[in-house]
Design an enzyme around this catalytic site. Sequence first.
Site, PDB file in Angstrom:
ATOM      1  N   GLN A 129      30.675  38.779  47.537  1.00  0.00           N
ATOM      2  CA  GLN A 129      30.485  37.537  46.788  1.00  0.00           C
ATOM      3  C   GLN A 129      29.875  36.497  47.720  1.00  0.00           C
ATOM      4  O   GLN A 129      30.480  36.145  48.736  1.00  0.00           O
ATOM      5  CB  GLN A 129      31.815  37.050  46.227  1.00  0.00           C
ATOM      6  CG  GLN A 129      31.714  35.894  45.254  1.00  0.00           C
ATOM      7  CD  GLN A 129      33.063  35.579  44.612  1.00  0.00           C
ATOM      8  OE1 GLN A 129      34.065  35.454  45.301  1.00  0.00           O
ATOM      9  NE2 GLN A 129      33.095  35.454  43.300  1.00  0.00           N
ATOM     10  N   GLY A 130      28.676  36.035  47.393  1.00  0.00           N
ATOM     11  CA  GLY A 130      27.970  35.080  48.235  1.00  0.00           C
ATOM     12  C   GLY A 130      28.293  33.654  47.846  1.00  0.00           C
ATOM     13  O   GLY A 130      27.606  33.059  47.003  1.00  0.00           O
ATOM     14  N   SER A 132      30.489  31.126  50.406  1.00  0.00           N
ATOM     15  CA  SER A 132      30.608  30.246  51.574  1.00  0.00           C
ATOM     16  C   SER A 132      29.307  30.190  52.370  1.00  0.00           C
ATOM     17  O   SER A 132      28.610  31.190  52.529  1.00  0.00           O
ATOM     18  CB  SER A 132      31.733  30.729  52.490  1.00  0.00           C
ATOM     19  OG  SER A 132      32.984  30.617  51.855  1.00  0.00           O
ATOM     20  N   SER A 164      32.971  38.764  52.609  1.00  0.00           N
ATOM     21  CA  SER A 164      33.777  39.977  52.726  1.00  0.00           C
ATOM     22  C   SER A 164      32.945  41.213  52.394  1.00  0.00           C
ATOM     23  O   SER A 164      32.325  41.283  51.325  1.00  0.00           O
ATOM     24  CB  SER A 164      34.994  39.909  51.813  1.00  0.00           C
ATOM     25  OG  SER A 164      35.825  38.825  52.156  1.00  0.00           O
ATOM     26  N   GLU A 247      44.112  39.402  35.261  1.00  0.00           N
ATOM     27  CA  GLU A 247      45.141  39.557  36.289  1.00  0.00           C
ATOM     28  C   GLU A 247      46.049  38.336  36.258  1.00  0.00           C
ATOM     29  O   GLU A 247      45.940  37.426  37.062  1.00  0.00           O
ATOM     30  CB  GLU A 247      44.472  39.700  37.658  1.00  0.00           C
ATOM     31  CG  GLU A 247      45.404  40.062  38.791  1.00  0.00           C
ATOM     32  CD  GLU A 247      45.932  41.479  38.718  1.00  0.00           C
ATOM     33  OE1 GLU A 247      47.069  41.695  39.162  1.00  0.00           O
ATOM     34  OE2 GLU A 247      45.224  42.358  38.207  1.00  0.00           O
TER      35      GLU A 247
END
Length: 385
Positions: A129-130, A132, A164, A247
């Site tokens: 996931q881009g 930060s 990550s 979730e």
Amino acid sequence: MDFSYPPEAEQFRKELRAWLSAHLTDVVIDSNDRRGADDGAFATLREWNATIADAGWAAVSWPREYGGRGATPLEQLVYAEETTRARVPNPLNIIGINNIAPAIMQYGTDAQKEHLLTRMLRADDIWCQGMSEPEAGSDLAALRTRAVRDGDHFVVNGQKIWTSLGHRADWCQLYVRTDPEAPKHKGISCLIVDMTLPGIEARPLVTLNGSADFAEVFFDDVRVPADALLGPLNQGWQVATTTLSFERAAAARLYAEMQVRMAALVTDIAATRGANGSALDDPATLRRLGELDVRIAFLEVLCLRSISAGMSGGDGFATASLAKSVWGDIGKDMAALAFDTLDPGAAAGRWDEFRLTSHALTIAGGTTQINKNITAQRVLGLPRR
């Protein structure tokens, strides 16, 4: 706050325990500690992800049509408790499963859903996931990575950091600025980017414990097909804050994890003997253990309140943010106690590793500073400054 489990949830627990007993191995559990530094361990976890997904246990909160079980909130709570206490490794695509997939389910095309979701669940594709950036940190709205429309493509330039699995990823949910003139929350768009496109360079970042779980990713005139847009143009903030929240009991992992760590710490301290006997005979050590035990019990109450609020239509997010801050502080203090009490290398170095990584608990999944702001505004009702 009533968490008495109905027969259906207890049957769910029984089925899950039986499946884990038959399939979860020590090799899989032990691989989790080496996932960032050992390619073999990463491959083992990838195989495990496929196994658990094919059995329908990888994302029980997902709708059945996408490979989940459509689990109720109480079944999700059971799942979080049981998998944490059994030390089931988190999915390699945990960010994808918990954050990216709900956005694809809501905003994606039928082709995207069909092609991407099952492969994500099995870890056939690795996702990152881009968000930060070096100058933005936790402030997504301050991102600078640009995407300029050029015919049937977007041309992307910029940098992401602390991504990550960015160096292992096949796909990236990338947030970019597409309208620099708009207010900073309004000019952001979301793209689904193939990480093999020319102009993308991912450099692994090695942390103190020797693991490379993160990367810095550079985009140099990367041409991304326009049909990779996820959600409306310039509405990426809306995509980022999607809360389909299948979730709904994820907070249970926070207290369950600390309960498991606490039990292991007590066992390891009890096994440590010095000139004056067991470390458990030391009043100062007993006091610190007792304080941690009380704080973990408090954390459990916070988490269950968050889950209860979500089940009843209330604001569970605010309490979950507070719980996350408490979880991070408990983790750091537990690591410090282990460091002060146990011999170096105790329990095969498990506590040495946790000492190095525990500070990340206040960063991962939302920094403590950001969560304190949320607590101040949404729990205490304090005004924005």
